[in-house]
Design a protein around this motif. Structure first.
Motif, PDB file in Angstrom:
ATOM      1  N   PRO A 561       0.837  -1.211   0.000  1.00 25.34           N
ATOM      2  CA  PRO A 561       0.000   0.000   0.000  1.00 25.34           C
ATOM      3  C   PRO A 561       0.871   1.260   0.000  1.00 25.34           C
ATOM      4  O   PRO A 561       1.833   1.369   0.770  1.00 25.34           O
ATOM      5  CB  PRO A 561      -0.804  -0.133   1.299  1.00 25.34           C
ATOM      6  CG  PRO A 561      -0.758  -1.579   1.640  1.00 25.34           C
ATOM      7  CD  PRO A 561       0.578  -2.065   1.174  1.00 25.34           C
ATOM      8  N   PHE A 562       0.546   2.185  -0.873  1.00 25.29           N
ATOM      9  CA  PHE A 562       1.252   3.462  -0.952  1.00 25.29           C
ATOM     10  C   PHE A 562       0.460   4.541  -0.221  1.00 25.29           C
ATOM     11  O   PHE A 562       1.027   5.474   0.324  1.00 25.29           O
ATOM     12  CB  PHE A 562       1.452   3.845  -2.417  1.00 25.29           C
ATOM     13  CG  PHE A 562       2.381   5.003  -2.624  1.00 25.29           C
ATOM     14  CD1 PHE A 562       3.752   4.849  -2.497  1.00 25.29           C
ATOM     15  CD2 PHE A 562       1.873   6.266  -2.936  1.00 25.29           C
ATOM     16  CE1 PHE A 562       4.608   5.916  -2.684  1.00 25.29           C
ATOM     17  CE2 PHE A 562       2.717   7.339  -3.118  1.00 25.29           C
ATOM     18  CZ  PHE A 562       4.089   7.171  -2.999  1.00 25.29           C
ATOM     19  N   SER A 563      -0.865   4.360  -0.256  1.00 29.18           N
ATOM     20  CA  SER A 563      -1.773   5.210   0.503  1.00 29.18           C
ATOM     21  C   SER A 563      -3.059   4.414   0.668  1.00 29.18           C
ATOM     22  O   SER A 563      -3.118   3.231   0.326  1.00 29.18           O
ATOM     23  CB  SER A 563      -2.024   6.547  -0.225  1.00 29.18           C
ATOM     24  OG  SER A 563      -2.760   6.337  -1.416  1.00 29.18           O
ATOM     25  N   ALA A 564      -4.094   5.050   1.197  1.00 30.37           N
ATOM     26  CA  ALA A 564      -5.342   4.328   1.435  1.00 30.37           C
ATOM     27  C   ALA A 564      -5.971   3.838   0.142  1.00 30.37           C
ATOM     28  O   ALA A 564      -6.678   2.822   0.132  1.00 30.37           O
ATOM     29  CB  ALA A 564      -6.329   5.222   2.192  1.00 30.37           C
ATOM     30  N   ARG A 565      -5.715   4.510  -0.984  1.00 32.49           N
ATOM     31  CA  ARG A 565      -6.328   4.136  -2.258  1.00 32.49           C
ATOM     32  C   ARG A 565      -5.295   3.940  -3.363  1.00 32.49           C
ATOM     33  O   ARG A 565      -5.639   3.995  -4.547  1.00 32.49           O
ATOM     34  CB  ARG A 565      -7.351   5.193  -2.687  1.00 32.49           C
ATOM     35  CG  ARG A 565      -8.560   5.288  -1.767  1.00 32.49           C
ATOM     36  CD  ARG A 565      -9.549   6.323  -2.262  1.00 32.49           C
ATOM     37  NE  ARG A 565     -10.754   6.350  -1.446  1.00 32.49           N
ATOM     38  CZ  ARG A 565     -11.815   5.584  -1.655  1.00 32.49           C
ATOM     39  NH1 ARG A 565     -11.808   4.733  -2.669  1.00 32.49           N
ATOM     40  NH2 ARG A 565     -12.880   5.661  -0.882  1.00 32.49           N
ATOM     41  N   THR A 566      -4.049   3.718  -2.988  1.00 25.00           N
ATOM     42  CA  THR A 566      -2.987   3.558  -3.987  1.00 25.00           C
ATOM     43  C   THR A 566      -2.096   2.389  -3.605  1.00 25.00           C
ATOM     44  O   THR A 566      -1.754   2.220  -2.425  1.00 25.00           O
ATOM     45  CB  THR A 566      -2.138   4.837  -4.095  1.00 25.00           C
ATOM     46  OG1 THR A 566      -2.991   5.957  -4.339  1.00 25.00           O
ATOM     47  CG2 THR A 566      -1.125   4.715  -5.225  1.00 25.00           C
ATOM     48  N   LEU A 567      -1.737   1.587  -4.597  1.00 20.76           N
ATOM     49  CA  LEU A 567      -0.803   0.491  -4.411  1.00 20.76           C
ATOM     50  C   LEU A 567       0.473   0.776  -5.202  1.00 20.76           C
ATOM     51  O   LEU A 567       0.425   1.429  -6.250  1.00 20.76           O
ATOM     52  CB  LEU A 567      -1.403  -0.838  -4.873  1.00 20.76           C
ATOM     53  CG  LEU A 567      -2.513  -1.437  -3.999  1.00 20.76           C
ATOM     54  CD1 LEU A 567      -3.091  -2.685  -4.654  1.00 20.76           C
ATOM     55  CD2 LEU A 567      -2.000  -1.758  -2.606  1.00 20.76           C
ATOM     56  N   ALA A 568       1.594   0.270  -4.704  1.00 19.33           N
ATOM     57  CA  ALA A 568       2.879   0.452  -5.371  1.00 19.33           C
ATOM     58  C   ALA A 568       3.470  -0.909  -5.698  1.00 19.33           C
ATOM     59  O   ALA A 568       3.565  -1.780  -4.824  1.00 19.33           O
ATOM     60  CB  ALA A 568       3.842   1.239  -4.490  1.00 19.33           C
ATOM     61  N   VAL A 569       3.844  -1.099  -6.959  1.00 15.21           N
ATOM     62  CA  VAL A 569       4.520  -2.320  -7.391  1.00 15.21           C
ATOM     63  C   VAL A 569       6.021  -2.067  -7.278  1.00 15.21           C
ATOM     64  O   VAL A 569       6.585  -1.253  -8.012  1.00 15.21           O
ATOM     65  CB  VAL A 569       4.139  -2.687  -8.839  1.00 15.21           C
ATOM     66  CG1 VAL A 569       4.799  -4.000  -9.244  1.00 15.21           C
ATOM     67  CG2 VAL A 569       2.630  -2.771  -9.002  1.00 15.21           C
ATOM     68  N   ARG A 570       6.678  -2.751  -6.350  1.00 13.23           N
ATOM     69  CA  ARG A 570       8.091  -2.502  -6.066  1.00 13.23           C
ATOM     70  C   ARG A 570       9.018  -3.561  -6.676  1.00 13.23           C
ATOM     71  O   ARG A 570      10.223  -3.336  -6.789  1.00 13.23           O
ATOM     72  CB  ARG A 570       8.316  -2.425  -4.561  1.00 13.23           C
ATOM     73  CG  ARG A 570       7.486  -1.325  -3.901  1.00 13.23           C
ATOM     74  CD  ARG A 570       7.790  -1.182  -2.428  1.00 13.23           C
ATOM     75  NE  ARG A 570       6.960  -0.158  -1.813  1.00 13.23           N
ATOM     76  CZ  ARG A 570       7.227   1.145  -1.848  1.00 13.23           C
ATOM     77  NH1 ARG A 570       8.322   1.567  -2.468  1.00 13.23           N
ATOM     78  NH2 ARG A 570       6.417   2.015  -1.266  1.00 13.23           N
ATOM     79  N   ALA A 571       8.478  -4.703  -7.042  1.00  8.18           N
ATOM     80  CA  ALA A 571       9.296  -5.752  -7.661  1.00  8.18           C
ATOM     81  C   ALA A 571       8.397  -6.613  -8.531  1.00  8.18           C
ATOM     82  O   ALA A 571       7.208  -6.812  -8.225  1.00  8.18           O
ATOM     83  CB  ALA A 571       9.992  -6.600  -6.601  1.00  8.18           C
ATOM     84  N   VAL A 572       8.943  -7.125  -9.622  1.00  9.74           N
ATOM     85  CA  VAL A 572       8.214  -7.979 -10.563  1.00  9.74           C
ATOM     86  C   VAL A 572       9.093  -9.187 -10.876  1.00  9.74           C
ATOM     87  O   VAL A 572      10.303  -9.181 -10.622  1.00  9.74           O
ATOM     88  CB  VAL A 572       7.873  -7.222 -11.864  1.00  9.74           C
ATOM     89  CG1 VAL A 572       6.932  -6.066 -11.590  1.00  9.74           C
ATOM     90  CG2 VAL A 572       9.138  -6.740 -12.560  1.00  9.74           C
ATOM     91  N   PRO A 573       8.517 -10.262 -11.421  1.00 11.06           N
ATOM     92  CA  PRO A 573       9.339 -11.403 -11.820  1.00 11.06           C
ATOM     93  C   PRO A 573      10.417 -10.986 -12.811  1.00 11.06           C
ATOM     94  O   PRO A 573      10.183 -10.156 -13.696  1.00 11.06           O
ATOM     95  CB  PRO A 573       8.328 -12.363 -12.455  1.00 11.06           C
ATOM     96  CG  PRO A 573       7.026 -11.992 -11.837  1.00 11.06           C
ATOM     97  CD  PRO A 573       7.081 -10.519 -11.617  1.00 11.06           C
ATOM     98  N   THR A 574      11.590 -11.568 -12.680  1.00 16.01           N
ATOM     99  CA  THR A 574      12.724 -11.174 -13.519  1.00 16.01           C
ATOM    100  C   THR A 574      12.418 -11.336 -14.993  1.00 16.01           C
ATOM    101  O   THR A 574      12.776 -10.489 -15.819  1.00 16.01           O
ATOM    102  CB  THR A 574      13.959 -12.017 -13.144  1.00 16.01           C
ATOM    103  OG1 THR A 574      14.207 -11.865 -11.736  1.00 16.01           O
ATOM    104  CG2 THR A 574      15.173 -11.586 -13.939  1.00 16.01           C
TER     105      THR A 574
END
Length: 668
Positions: A561-574
């Protein structure tokens, strides 16, 4: 501007009369005559019937009569049969949480009686006479009947004529009634079923005696109900999950068994998909998604698979009290069930069908699929090929491919598989950037050994004869002529090898990653993003990301969670580092929210490996020598899912000798 409507007068809160309550309940339970048939057949099976007969008039609108030879109802209990919430199935909360019967609520007969003219004739085991209970008057009279019960429902919806207007034609309603009984018949091969309409026998499925072989009885019932073609064009499924760790005294948690249709048997509609949970027919999104995911690699386009699957699970791990008609269920661990169903079908479809039948000559009564799966015997002294020479000149040549290699092709070799000659034009095919990255990553990975070729006498796909137009391989076996699409076949072989290498690499990297932390779950390697990709998320997506953090980590994703209504993708499959991180995250979260399992990442990776295999496979107009053709046939026989290419198209077809004889009018 429209004038405001006058306020409606206030109405007091009051209890509804029992008759109206039952009619409201009937609106949930009884949609059409087939709904009544389903409920009455449920009761017959719960009574231990071995023969159930359904008699209908006007598609079930004028009359529905269900007769059985079960245990019957005692005279003193008959007056309770039409009362709401009166049942013999459960008596406590613990029994409700572990329901093992088809019915349990005790409201179906009361609801049906409120919208139709009903009567029950029953004779309990050990009683000297039968009794008839009139649903309208409650009058009880002695009648003549053998042990068992008959429930008659006349003039359906007579008290609610508006509901009758929504019914279809008699033929349509009859078809729905037959389908309702057919679903029960598939689950109970030990029970005989008969359907009569207007005094004529419409369908009959005789009781299948098991004689100690329950699976044989089920297979016979599947052939009787769905047709022998369904059995011939399907494979047997039998899969069990392991028992709980450290507990050897309990049975496996989930068993999946039945039959799954081969890809060639797929249909345009999902009208031949039957799933049963503890003997109950259900329409469940988790089961449907798991089954479709198992066919991802072998189905072409939007075709729908056919199957009849039976899931056995501890009744306390599934809730059947979630839908008025009991056609939906809720699993305590949906992900576990999803994985069990998917793995069960995948394992059943993996074996190449070319080697399923003995090499002896096919009889005249064998089906096409049996013939496709068979192979004729090759004399031990027969010559495999005459000359190791090209069949015809072609504009360009490809370096010889060693199909017989016991180590197979490495991913790093794919770039060398297609090398046009000096005079050949530049190839339009080129690996994408991500594929080139993968090739570099796989440079040190060794492919798993390929299964040893079958003996000469056991070659299901026969021996190669010639090459047609540089596209097809012609081969012969005891049944007739085999035609192989060489590009499609080689594409599948390479694809399966790439998947094996990828799985081996994933397990190795997962084990290495877990050495740093005892609690780190093994999974796909991931690549952190320099700048996290953020996106506006719904409350459901935020909750799913938090609830399934471990699952996302195993899939190589890190979503926080980045905020109450926002998500953050910090890593993905290589392997998917160059793709759209937000789109990938949304797809995974959507599947996790609905099915508690996701195949989005696996599908994306498989699409990439499929593209690599497609570009690395032998091309059309590539001249093959006879030994190369035969080596390709042997590899097909040893490769999983080699009957379809990566895109779901068939790789080979059999033309029987009888079909060739018919073309040339031989024997006429």
């Amino acid at each position: 501007m429209n004038a405001a409507l006058p306020p409606s007068p206030r109405r007091p809160i009051r209890e509804l009369p029992d008759a109206l309550i039952s009619q409201i309940a009937a609106g949930e339970v009884v949609e059409r005559p087939a709904s009544v048939v389903r409920e009455l057949v449920d009761n017959a099976l719960d009574a231990g019937a071995t023969q159930v007969t359904v008699r209908l008039l006007a598609g079930g609108v004028r009359l529905i009569a269900v007769e059985d030879d079960g245990a019957g109802i005692l005279r003193e209990e008959l007056p309770l049969a039409f009362r709401r919430h009166a049942t013999s199935k459960i008596s406590s909360l613990s029994e409700l949480e572990s329901v093992a019967t088809m019915g349990f609520r005790g409201e179906a007969l009361a609801a049906i009686n409120s919208i139709a003219d009903c009567a029950i004739l029953s004779r309990a085991t050990g009683q000297n006479s039968a009794y008839c209970l009139d649903g309208g008057s409650g009058e009880l009279q002695p009648v003549a009947r053998s042990t068992g019960t008959t429930v008659e429902v006349k003039e359906l919806f007579f008290s609610t004529p508006a509901r009758r207007k929504f019914l279809k034609t008699d033929a349509t309603e009859l078809a729905h009634c037959v389908e309702a009984v057919r679903r029960h018949a598939l689950a109970r091969p030990d029970v005989g079923f008969a359907i009569w309409h207007e005094g004529k026998l419409v369908e009959q499925w005789r009781r299948c005696e098991s004689h100690g072989h329950a699976l044989a009885a089920l297979e016979q019932r599947l052939a009787d109900v769905l047709g022998s073609d369904f059995v011939a064009r399907s494979v047997w499924v039998d899969f069990e999950t392991s028992a709980s760790p450290g507990r050897s005294d309990i049975a496996p948690r989930i068993r999946v068994w039945g039959r799954a249709g081969i890809p060639d048997a797929a249909r345009a509609r999902a009208d031949q998909q039957f799933a049963y949970v503890n003997g109950r027919f259900v329409r469940d999104k988790v089961l449907a998604h798991a089954a479709r995911a198992a066919y991802d690699d072998v189905l072409h386009g939007q075709r729908q698979p056919v199957f009849a699957l039976y899931i056995e699970i501890d009744p306390t791990r599934v809730d059947v009290n979630v839908h008025p008609t009991k056609i939906e269920v809720r699993f305590r661990d949906s992900r576990e069930v999803h994985q069990a169903v998917r793995h069960a079908i995948e394992d059943a479809l993996a074996a190449p069908r070319a080697g399923n039948v003995a090499v002896s000559g096919a009889s005249a009564g064998q089906t096409e699929v049996e013939l496709q799966a068979g192979a004729g015997p090759e004399p031990s002294n027969s010559r495999f090929y005459i000359d190791n020479q090209p069949l015809a000149p072609v504009p360009y040549a490809q370096a010889a491919i060693n199909f017989d290699s016991q180590i197979g092709h490495r991913v790093s070799d794919l770039g060398a598989l297609w090398q046009p000659g000096e005079a050949a034009p530049a190839s339009p095919y080129r690996q994408p950037a991500v594929a080139e990255t993968l090739i570099t990553q796989f440079a040190t990975v060794t492919a798993a050994p390929v299964a040893a070729p079958l003996p000469v006498g056991d070659w299901p796909l026969g021996r190669a004869l010639a090459q047609l137009q540089g596209i097809y391989i012609l081969a012969e076996n005891a049944q007739g002529l085999i035609i192989v699409d060489m590009h499609a076949a080689h594409e599948r072989i390479l694809y399966e090898r790439l998947k094996t290498q990828w799985l081996d690499r994933g397990s190795t990297s997962g084990a290495a990653a877990s050495t740093g932390s005892a609690n780190a779950p093994p999974g796909l390697s991931s690549q952190p993003l320099l700048i996290p990709a953020t996106f506006a998320a719904t409350p459901e997506e935020v909750a799913t990301a938090e609830a399934h953090a471990d699952t996302l980590q195993a899939l190589g994703l890190e979503i926080t969670p980045f905020s109450a209504r926002t998500l953050a993708v910090r890593a993905v499959p290589t392997t998917l580092a160059l793709g759209d991180a937000v789109e990938l995250a949304r797809g995974v979260l959507a599947e996790l929210a609905q099915h508690e399992a996701s195949t989005v990442i696996e599908r994306a990776q498989n699409d990439l490996l499929s593209s690599m295999a497609c570009h690395g496979a032998v091309r059309a107009n590539r001249r093959l020598t006879l030994d190369e053709m035969n080596a390709l046939l042997r590899q097909m026989e040893a490769t999983e899912r080699s009957d379809q290419c990566n895109h779901g198209r068939p790789t080979w077809r059999l033309f029987k000798l009888s079909e060739l004889d018919a073309l040339f009018l031989r024997g006429r």
